[in-house]
Motif scaffolding. Structure first.
Motif, PDB file in Angstrom:
ATOM      1  N   LEU A 166       4.676   1.038 -10.033  1.00  0.00           N
ATOM      2  CA  LEU A 166       3.828   1.076 -10.701  1.00  0.00           C
ATOM      3  C   LEU A 166       2.512   0.980 -10.148  1.00  0.00           C
ATOM      4  CD1 LEU A 166       4.299  -1.907 -12.853  1.00  0.00           C
ATOM      5  CD2 LEU A 166       4.587   1.062 -13.886  1.00  0.00           C
ATOM      6  N   ILE A 167       1.403   1.916 -10.605  1.00  0.00           N
ATOM      7  CA  ILE A 167       0.263   1.880  -9.506  1.00  0.00           C
ATOM      8  C   ILE A 167      -0.628   1.331 -10.162  1.00  0.00           C
ATOM      9  CG2 ILE A 167      -1.728   3.440  -8.663  1.00  0.00           C
ATOM     10  CD1 ILE A 167      -0.187   6.063  -8.601  1.00  0.00           C
ATOM     11  N   VAL A 168      -1.124  -0.031  -8.943  1.00  0.00           N
ATOM     12  CA  VAL A 168      -2.063  -0.707  -9.708  1.00  0.00           C
ATOM     13  C   VAL A 168      -4.025  -0.225  -9.577  1.00  0.00           C
ATOM     14  CG1 VAL A 168      -2.761  -3.413  -9.287  1.00  0.00           C
ATOM     15  CG2 VAL A 168      -0.752  -2.465  -9.350  1.00  0.00           C
ATOM     16  N   ARG A 169      -4.715  -0.291 -10.921  1.00  0.00           N
ATOM     17  CA  ARG A 169      -5.622   0.106 -10.736  1.00  0.00           C
ATOM     18  C   ARG A 169      -6.611  -0.603 -10.928  1.00  0.00           C
ATOM     19  NH1 ARG A 169      -8.316   3.974  -8.144  1.00  0.00           N
ATOM     20  NH2 ARG A 169      -9.513   5.044  -9.638  1.00  0.00           N
ATOM     21  N   GLU A 170      -7.394  -1.365 -10.038  1.00  0.00           N
ATOM     22  CA  GLU A 170      -7.944  -2.552 -10.899  1.00  0.00           C
ATOM     23  C   GLU A 170      -9.136  -2.480 -12.132  1.00  0.00           C
ATOM     24  OE1 GLU A 170      -8.152  -5.778 -10.024  1.00  0.00           O
ATOM     25  OE2 GLU A 170      -6.086  -5.224  -8.454  1.00  0.00           O
ATOM     26  N   PRO A 171      -9.800  -3.284 -12.391  1.00  0.00           N
ATOM     27  CA  PRO A 171     -10.394  -3.296 -13.252  1.00  0.00           C
ATOM     28  C   PRO A 171     -11.743  -2.056 -12.481  1.00  0.00           C
ATOM     29  CG  PRO A 171     -10.365  -5.087 -13.895  1.00  0.00           C
ATOM     30  CD  PRO A 171      -9.635  -4.525 -12.262  1.00  0.00           C
ATOM     31  N   HIS A 172     -11.923  -1.470 -13.248  1.00  0.00           N
ATOM     32  CA  HIS A 172     -13.831   0.004 -13.051  1.00  0.00           C
ATOM     33  C   HIS A 172     -13.164   0.054 -11.507  1.00  0.00           C
ATOM     34  CE1 HIS A 172     -16.076  -1.923 -16.366  1.00  0.00           C
ATOM     35  NE2 HIS A 172     -15.958  -2.745 -16.190  1.00  0.00           N
ATOM     36  N   ALA A 173     -12.628   0.760 -10.737  1.00  0.00           N
ATOM     37  CA  ALA A 173     -11.858   1.292  -9.653  1.00  0.00           C
ATOM     38  C   ALA A 173     -12.522   2.792 -10.333  1.00  0.00           C
ATOM     39  CB  ALA A 173     -10.222   1.439  -9.736  1.00  0.00           C
ATOM     40  N   PRO A 174     -13.665   3.039  -8.716  1.00  0.00           N
ATOM     41  CA  PRO A 174     -14.312   4.837  -8.983  1.00  0.00           C
ATOM     42  C   PRO A 174     -12.761   5.302  -8.795  1.00  0.00           C
ATOM     43  CG  PRO A 174     -14.380   3.340  -6.542  1.00  0.00           C
ATOM     44  CD  PRO A 174     -13.412   2.636  -7.646  1.00  0.00           C
ATOM     45  N   PRO A 175     -13.693   7.343  -8.904  1.00  0.00           N
ATOM     46  CA  PRO A 175     -11.641   7.883  -8.648  1.00  0.00           C
ATOM     47  C   PRO A 175     -11.053   7.876  -7.655  1.00  0.00           C
ATOM     48  CG  PRO A 175     -13.912   8.523 -10.150  1.00  0.00           C
ATOM     49  CD  PRO A 175     -14.495   7.555  -9.537  1.00  0.00           C
ATOM     50  N   ALA A 176      -9.817   8.100  -7.609  1.00  0.00           N
ATOM     51  CA  ALA A 176      -9.129   8.267  -6.072  1.00  0.00           C
ATOM     52  C   ALA A 176      -8.679   9.640  -5.986  1.00  0.00           C
ATOM     53  CB  ALA A 176      -8.640   6.692  -6.406  1.00  0.00           C
ATOM     54  N   ARG A 177      -9.169   9.713  -4.570  1.00  0.00           N
ATOM     55  CA  ARG A 177      -9.038  11.147  -3.741  1.00  0.00           C
ATOM     56  C   ARG A 177      -7.073  11.582  -3.468  1.00  0.00           C
ATOM     57  NH1 ARG A 177     -13.199  11.827  -0.106  1.00  0.00           N
ATOM     58  NH2 ARG A 177     -12.061   9.912   0.374  1.00  0.00           N
ATOM     59  N   ALA A 178      -6.380  12.651  -3.563  1.00  0.00           N
ATOM     60  CA  ALA A 178      -5.103  12.588  -2.701  1.00  0.00           C
ATOM     61  C   ALA A 178      -5.181  11.852  -1.468  1.00  0.00           C
ATOM     62  CB  ALA A 178      -4.810  14.202  -2.888  1.00  0.00           C
ATOM     63  N   GLY A 179      -4.041  11.284  -0.752  1.00  0.00           N
ATOM     64  CA  GLY A 179      -4.071  11.347   0.099  1.00  0.00           C
ATOM     65  C   GLY A 179      -4.942   9.213   0.312  1.00  0.00           C
ATOM     66  N   PRO A 220       0.292  -0.872   0.337  1.00  0.00           N
ATOM     67  CA  PRO A 220      -0.374   0.148  -0.177  1.00  0.00           C
ATOM     68  C   PRO A 220       0.966   1.383   0.260  1.00  0.00           C
ATOM     69  CG  PRO A 220       0.138  -1.180   2.131  1.00  0.00           C
ATOM     70  CD  PRO A 220       0.524  -2.197   1.409  1.00  0.00           C
ATOM     71  N   ALA A 221       0.572   2.171  -0.765  1.00  0.00           N
ATOM     72  CA  ALA A 221       0.568   3.300  -0.668  1.00  0.00           C
ATOM     73  C   ALA A 221       0.098   4.755  -0.680  1.00  0.00           C
ATOM     74  CB  ALA A 221       1.493   3.877  -1.299  1.00  0.00           C
ATOM     75  N   LEU A 222      -0.121   6.198  -1.062  1.00  0.00           N
ATOM     76  CA  LEU A 222      -0.320   7.031  -0.094  1.00  0.00           C
ATOM     77  C   LEU A 222      -0.366   7.769  -1.843  1.00  0.00           C
ATOM     78  CD1 LEU A 222      -0.587   8.185   3.293  1.00  0.00           C
ATOM     79  CD2 LEU A 222      -1.973   6.936   2.127  1.00  0.00           C
ATOM     80  N   LEU A 223      -1.930   7.938  -2.651  1.00  0.00           N
ATOM     81  CA  LEU A 223      -1.655   8.947  -4.052  1.00  0.00           C
ATOM     82  C   LEU A 223      -1.105  10.385  -3.519  1.00  0.00           C
ATOM     83  CD1 LEU A 223      -5.472   8.107  -5.653  1.00  0.00           C
ATOM     84  CD2 LEU A 223      -2.154   7.911  -6.208  1.00  0.00           C
ATOM     85  N   GLY A 224      -0.845  10.734  -4.209  1.00  0.00           N
ATOM     86  CA  GLY A 224      -0.053  12.251  -4.574  1.00  0.00           C
ATOM     87  C   GLY A 224      -1.122  13.149  -4.680  1.00  0.00           C
ATOM     88  N   GLU A 225      -1.837  12.503  -5.994  1.00  0.00           N
ATOM     89  CA  GLU A 225      -2.591  13.361  -6.825  1.00  0.00           C
ATOM     90  C   GLU A 225      -4.008  12.197  -6.779  1.00  0.00           C
ATOM     91  OE1 GLU A 225       0.567  15.987  -9.184  1.00  0.00           O
ATOM     92  OE2 GLU A 225      -0.291  14.502 -10.045  1.00  0.00           O
ATOM     93  N   PRO A 226      -5.087  13.162  -7.593  1.00  0.00           N
ATOM     94  CA  PRO A 226      -6.195  12.203  -7.881  1.00  0.00           C
ATOM     95  C   PRO A 226      -5.922  11.610  -9.236  1.00  0.00           C
ATOM     96  CG  PRO A 226      -6.703  15.027  -7.368  1.00  0.00           C
ATOM     97  CD  PRO A 226      -5.218  14.521  -7.384  1.00  0.00           C
ATOM     98  N   LEU A 227      -6.873  10.439  -8.875  1.00  0.00           N
ATOM     99  CA  LEU A 227      -7.048   9.365 -10.555  1.00  0.00           C
ATOM    100  C   LEU A 227      -8.577   9.481 -11.079  1.00  0.00           C
ATOM    101  CD1 LEU A 227      -4.236   6.729  -9.741  1.00  0.00           C
ATOM    102  CD2 LEU A 227      -3.874   8.731 -11.163  1.00  0.00           C
ATOM    103  N   PRO A 228      -8.654   9.302 -11.603  1.00  0.00           N
ATOM    104  CA  PRO A 228      -9.967   9.045 -12.506  1.00  0.00           C
ATOM    105  C   PRO A 228     -10.225   7.604 -12.832  1.00  0.00           C
ATOM    106  CG  PRO A 228      -8.300   9.507 -14.792  1.00  0.00           C
ATOM    107  CD  PRO A 228      -7.927   9.609 -13.314  1.00  0.00           C
ATOM    108  N   ALA A 229     -11.765   7.867 -12.530  1.00  0.00           N
ATOM    109  CA  ALA A 229     -12.399   6.131 -12.771  1.00  0.00           C
ATOM    110  C   ALA A 229     -11.420   5.759 -13.539  1.00  0.00           C
ATOM    111  CB  ALA A 229     -13.517   6.075 -12.534  1.00  0.00           C
ATOM    112  N   ASN A 230     -11.361   3.871 -13.637  1.00  0.00           N
ATOM    113  CA  ASN A 230     -10.209   3.027 -14.370  1.00  0.00           C
ATOM    114  C   ASN A 230     -11.529   2.142 -15.018  1.00  0.00           C
ATOM    115  OD1 ASN A 230      -8.404   2.718 -15.817  1.00  0.00           O
ATOM    116  ND2 ASN A 230      -8.125   0.055 -14.154  1.00  0.00           N
TER     117      ASN A 230
END
Length: 394
Positions: free
Chosen positions: A372-385, A326-336
């Motif tokens: 590498l940030i692993v984003r599972e299929p259909h992952a919802p948007p993610a926020r910083a932190g 696990p790690a914390l996001l530095g910036e938001p990511l959109p839905a996958n």
């Protein structure tokens, strides 16, 4: 259209294509980085006698608080040959055998000595056995030190040697043949025309496998001609054949038809993965075939997820897949979307920052990435932190 194969299912099917390879016995110095091919049990007990854990004096706890008469000395490799009697002591050093009759160590910081006379100058040991490393504290003869399928790390090699082994039974090295395909490819360092590209996938893949027990066979750059590819594939004598390029569905993507013409059977093709969707896998004679995309980032990611685990599996690893953490996001990511995404990212102050552009041809962003940030299929948007799973690659 055949649905894309989930990553975990593709990984499982790839490993099922071949069992681990044969075994060999090698000296300890040559076993580093291999996987144990059987349980490795201790041939001796460690320590083989009660030893002192401190510099001081070997005494009988029943004689506390002294005084004592010093009648000898015990050092590592030179034990005291006599027996400690009532109100007697022996000077002793760390790692030295405890003399017969003694059961406790009085540390030198709490002892006052004048000639042969020894007195207590501090609180002294609180109980019998203080500062003594008992026989078998680390392990006893017959204990399993390393389990079948565990990798032989420096510490495991050390414990095997301390356990009495001069050589270990391991899997033999894996023969990996690497081939790049494409008329546009030229060796690095040569003049590059407008329609040409330096070929670095083989170099990159060989480096990705360098810490594993492999023998690399370089098949060079193969042209986009069905007959040339088929001939090259027929001549392969390896445990694993890895190709890059020509794995998609274009008119010049000839790897799959050339493999099939050479006698290969394709187990699966196209994975629900970004980058690396057009990866394929199958068998060609005794070799497992892994066809990677030509885009360098796609080749790198699929090698991390599939080729390295395959080599580890063939080498006897019980858990060959790269761990995430696990790690914390530095910036938001959109839905996958519908595929598992592996985003190149930099680690800064403990947070993962995904590269702005994730085009699979861009090596510079890969060179800068630490994970590498692993984003599972259909992952919802993610926020910083938010917490995400990452795969370390640096």
């Amino acid at each position: 259209m055949v649905p894309l194969l989930p990553v975990a299912e593709a990984q499982s099917r790839l490993l099922a294509l071949a069992p681990p390879v044969g075994i060999e016995q090698v000296p300890l110095a040559r076993a580093a980085g291999r996987w144990a091919a059987q349980d490795i049990a201790a041939l001796r007990t460690q320590p083989s006698a009660d030893l002192s854990a401190m510099d001081g004096y070997a005494i009988r706890f029943a004689d506390m608080p002294g005084p004592w008469e010093v009648i000898g000395e015990s050092a590592a490799g030179r034990p005291f040959p006599g027996t400690i009697g009532q109100h007697q002591a022996a000077r002793i050093f760390t790692g030295a055998p405890l003399p017969a009759g003694a059961d406790t160590i009085l540390v030198q910081e709490e002892a006052a000595r004048e000639g042969a006379r020894l007195a207590l100058s501090g609180e002294g040991p609180p109980h019998p056995g203080r500062n003594v490393r008992r026989k078998g504290l680390d392990f006893s003869q017959g204990d399993v030190l390393i389990a079948d399928g565990q990798r032989l790390t420096p510490a495991r090699l050390a414990v095997a040697g301390t356990g009495g082994h001069a050589s270990l039974v391991v899997r033999r090295p894996i023969r990996v043949a690497l081939a790049a395909t494409g008329d546009e490819l030229i060796p690095p360092g040569t003049p590059v025309g407008e329609a040409q590209l330096p070929e670095t996938n083989r170099l990159m893949l060989a480096a990705q496998l360098a810490d594993l027990p492999v023998e690399t066979i370089d098949l060079g750059i193969l042209p986009d001609r069905l007959d040339a590819l088929e001939a090259a594939f027929r001549a392969v004598r390896a445990d694993v054949l890895v190709t890059t390029g020509g794995a998609s569905v274009g008119d010049h993507d000839l790897v799959r038809p050339a493999l099939e013409a050479a006698g290969a059977t394709i187990d699966f093709w196209r994975i629900a993965l970004r980058p690396g969707k057009p990866m394929m896998a199958g068998r060609l004679g005794d070799a497992v075939v892994v066809g990677l995309p030509g885009n360098p980032v796609s080749a790198f990611v699929t090698a991390q997820l599939f080729v390295r685990p395959l080599v580890a599996h063939l080498s006897g690893a019980t858990d060959p897949f790269p761990p995430t953490r696990p790690a914390l996001l530095g910036e938001p990511l959109p839905a996958n979307g519908a595929r598992t995404d592996y985003l190149r990212a930099e680690l800064r102050e403990g947070r993962a920052f995904a590269s702005t552009i994730q085009d699979s041809s861009m090596l510079r962003t890969l060179a800068r990435a630490g994970c590498l940030i692993v984003r599972e299929p259909h992952a919802p948007p993610a926020r910083a932190g938010d917490s995400v799973e990452i795969l370390d690659i640096a």
